[in-house]
Structure formats: C-alpha cells, structure tokens
Scaffold this motif. Structure first.
Motif, mmCIF file in Angstrom:
data_model
loop_
_atom_site.group_PDB
_atom_site.id
_atom_site.type_symbol
_atom_site.label_atom_id
_atom_site.label_comp_id
_atom_site.label_asym_id
_atom_site.label_seq_id
_atom_site.Cartn_x
_atom_site.Cartn_y
_atom_site.Cartn_z
ATOM 1 N N UNK A 93 0.826 -1.208 0.000
ATOM 2 C CA UNK A 93 0.000 0.000 0.000
ATOM 3 C C UNK A 93 0.860 1.258 0.000
ATOM 4 N N UNK A 94 2.010 1.208 0.669
ATOM 5 C CA UNK A 94 2.919 2.351 0.667
ATOM 6 C C UNK A 94 3.449 2.625 -0.738
ATOM 7 N N UNK A 95 3.800 1.579 -1.456
ATOM 8 C CA UNK A 95 4.259 1.736 -2.836
ATOM 9 C C UNK A 95 3.135 2.272 -3.723
ATOM 10 N N UNK A 96 1.919 1.822 -3.485
ATOM 11 C CA UNK A 96 0.770 2.316 -4.248
ATOM 12 C C UNK A 96 0.596 3.816 -4.017
ATOM 13 N N UNK A 97 0.653 4.239 -2.770
ATOM 14 C CA UNK A 97 0.517 5.665 -2.443
ATOM 15 C C UNK A 97 1.626 6.472 -3.108
ATOM 16 N N UNK A 98 2.853 5.996 -3.002
ATOM 17 C CA UNK A 98 3.982 6.708 -3.611
ATOM 18 C C UNK A 98 3.836 6.787 -5.130
ATOM 19 N N UNK A 99 3.360 5.710 -5.735
ATOM 20 C CA UNK A 99 3.180 5.680 -7.184
ATOM 21 C C UNK A 99 2.096 6.678 -7.609
ATOM 22 N N UNK A 100 1.015 6.733 -6.867
ATOM 23 C CA UNK A 100 -0.049 7.701 -7.166
ATOM 24 C C UNK A 100 0.477 9.123 -7.019
ATOM 25 N N UNK A 101 1.279 9.379 -5.979
ATOM 26 C CA UNK A 101 1.893 10.700 -5.799
ATOM 27 C C UNK A 101 2.741 11.065 -7.009
ATOM 28 N N UNK A 140 2.187 14.188 -9.511
ATOM 29 C CA UNK A 140 3.209 15.207 -9.746
ATOM 30 C C UNK A 140 3.473 15.381 -11.238
ATOM 31 N N UNK A 141 3.500 14.286 -11.978
ATOM 32 C CA UNK A 141 3.680 14.368 -13.428
ATOM 33 C C UNK A 141 2.537 15.142 -14.072
ATOM 34 N N UNK A 142 1.328 14.874 -13.640
ATOM 35 C CA UNK A 142 0.179 15.604 -14.177
ATOM 36 C C UNK A 142 0.257 17.083 -13.822
ATOM 37 N N UNK A 143 0.658 17.375 -12.601
ATOM 38 C CA UNK A 143 0.757 18.766 -12.162
ATOM 39 C C UNK A 143 1.817 19.525 -12.948
ATOM 40 N N UNK A 144 2.877 18.857 -13.351
ATOM 41 C CA UNK A 144 3.933 19.515 -14.113
ATOM 42 C C UNK A 144 3.479 19.837 -15.533
ATOM 43 N N UNK A 145 2.566 19.046 -16.070
ATOM 44 C CA UNK A 145 2.114 19.223 -17.445
ATOM 45 C C UNK A 145 1.020 20.273 -17.595
ATOM 46 N N UNK A 146 0.295 20.548 -16.542
ATOM 47 C CA UNK A 146 -0.834 21.470 -16.633
ATOM 48 C C UNK A 146 -0.550 22.759 -15.871
ATOM 49 N N UNK A 147 -0.970 23.890 -16.421
ATOM 50 C CA UNK A 147 -0.836 25.126 -15.643
ATOM 51 C C UNK A 147 -1.814 25.087 -14.467
ATOM 52 N N UNK A 148 -1.427 25.665 -13.338
ATOM 53 C CA UNK A 148 -2.332 25.637 -12.187
ATOM 54 C C UNK A 148 -3.575 26.473 -12.465
ATOM 55 N N UNK A 149 -4.733 26.009 -12.016
ATOM 56 C CA UNK A 149 -5.955 26.785 -12.231
ATOM 57 C C UNK A 149 -5.943 28.050 -11.377
ATOM 58 N N UNK A 150 -6.510 29.099 -11.908
ATOM 59 C CA UNK A 150 -6.600 30.357 -11.163
ATOM 60 C C UNK A 150 -7.714 30.230 -10.129
ATOM 61 N N UNK A 151 -7.454 30.632 -8.888
ATOM 62 C CA UNK A 151 -8.508 30.571 -7.873
ATOM 63 C C UNK A 151 -9.637 31.545 -8.220
ATOM 64 N N UNK A 164 3.562 16.203 1.427
ATOM 65 C CA UNK A 164 4.096 15.198 2.337
ATOM 66 C C UNK A 164 4.188 13.879 1.586
ATOM 67 N N UNK A 165 5.370 13.335 1.516
ATOM 68 C CA UNK A 165 5.539 12.011 0.930
ATOM 69 C C UNK A 165 5.416 10.984 2.039
ATOM 70 N N UNK A 166 4.711 9.954 1.763
ATOM 71 C CA UNK A 166 4.521 8.898 2.756
ATOM 72 C C UNK A 166 5.704 7.944 2.707
ATOM 73 N N UNK A 167 6.375 7.788 3.765
ATOM 74 C CA UNK A 167 7.470 6.823 3.905
ATOM 75 C C UNK A 167 7.757 6.643 5.345
#
Length: 68
Positions: free
Chosen positions: A27-35, A39-50, A65-68
């Motif tokens: 489960x820890x590896x699953x969480x890290x993989x999802x993180x 992060x990859x998705x966040x790098x590809x998209x501009x942040x939405x304006x509030x 926070x990275x889970x480890x």
C-alpha cells in the motif's frame, strides 16, 4: 480481498520483484506511485486560477508530504 492485492502488485512498477512485500509495504508503494503520477500531471498542466482569494490554497504544490 486477496485478489485486489494481487492486482495492485501487478500494476505498481516500483515494487521489488524478487522478494515478498507486506500488505502495508504494498500500500505504501501504491501511495507513492499515485503521488508520482499526480506530480507528473501537475507539471504538465498550468495551475488553475482561484475563483476567490479566500479559496486559494495555503500550501504550494511543491510542498507536499511524501509517505514513507
């Protein structure tokens, strides 16, 4: 439930392949993989304006926070 853990083992590429891992470690590896994927998705998209300054996030996207 055992089938679900087997499916997760097959889907997560960061698991050690030559030793058994506990359910918690899996489960820890699953969480890290999802993180990492998020992060990859966040790098590809501009942040939405509030819409409202009160709705703006207090923590930057790089501060997580990275889970480890």
């Amino acid at each position: 439930m055992k089938g679900c853990y087997s499916r997760l083992r097959a889907l997560v590429p960061t698991l050690p392949r030559h030793r058994r891992v506990s359910k918690v470690e899996l489960l820890q590896h699953v969480i890290d993989y999802i993180w990492a994927l998020q992060l990859e998705l966040d790098l590809d998209l501009p942040p939405p304006a509030p819409r409202d300054p009160a709705e703006a996030t207090c923590v930057s996207a790089a501060d997580h926070i990275l889970c480890r």
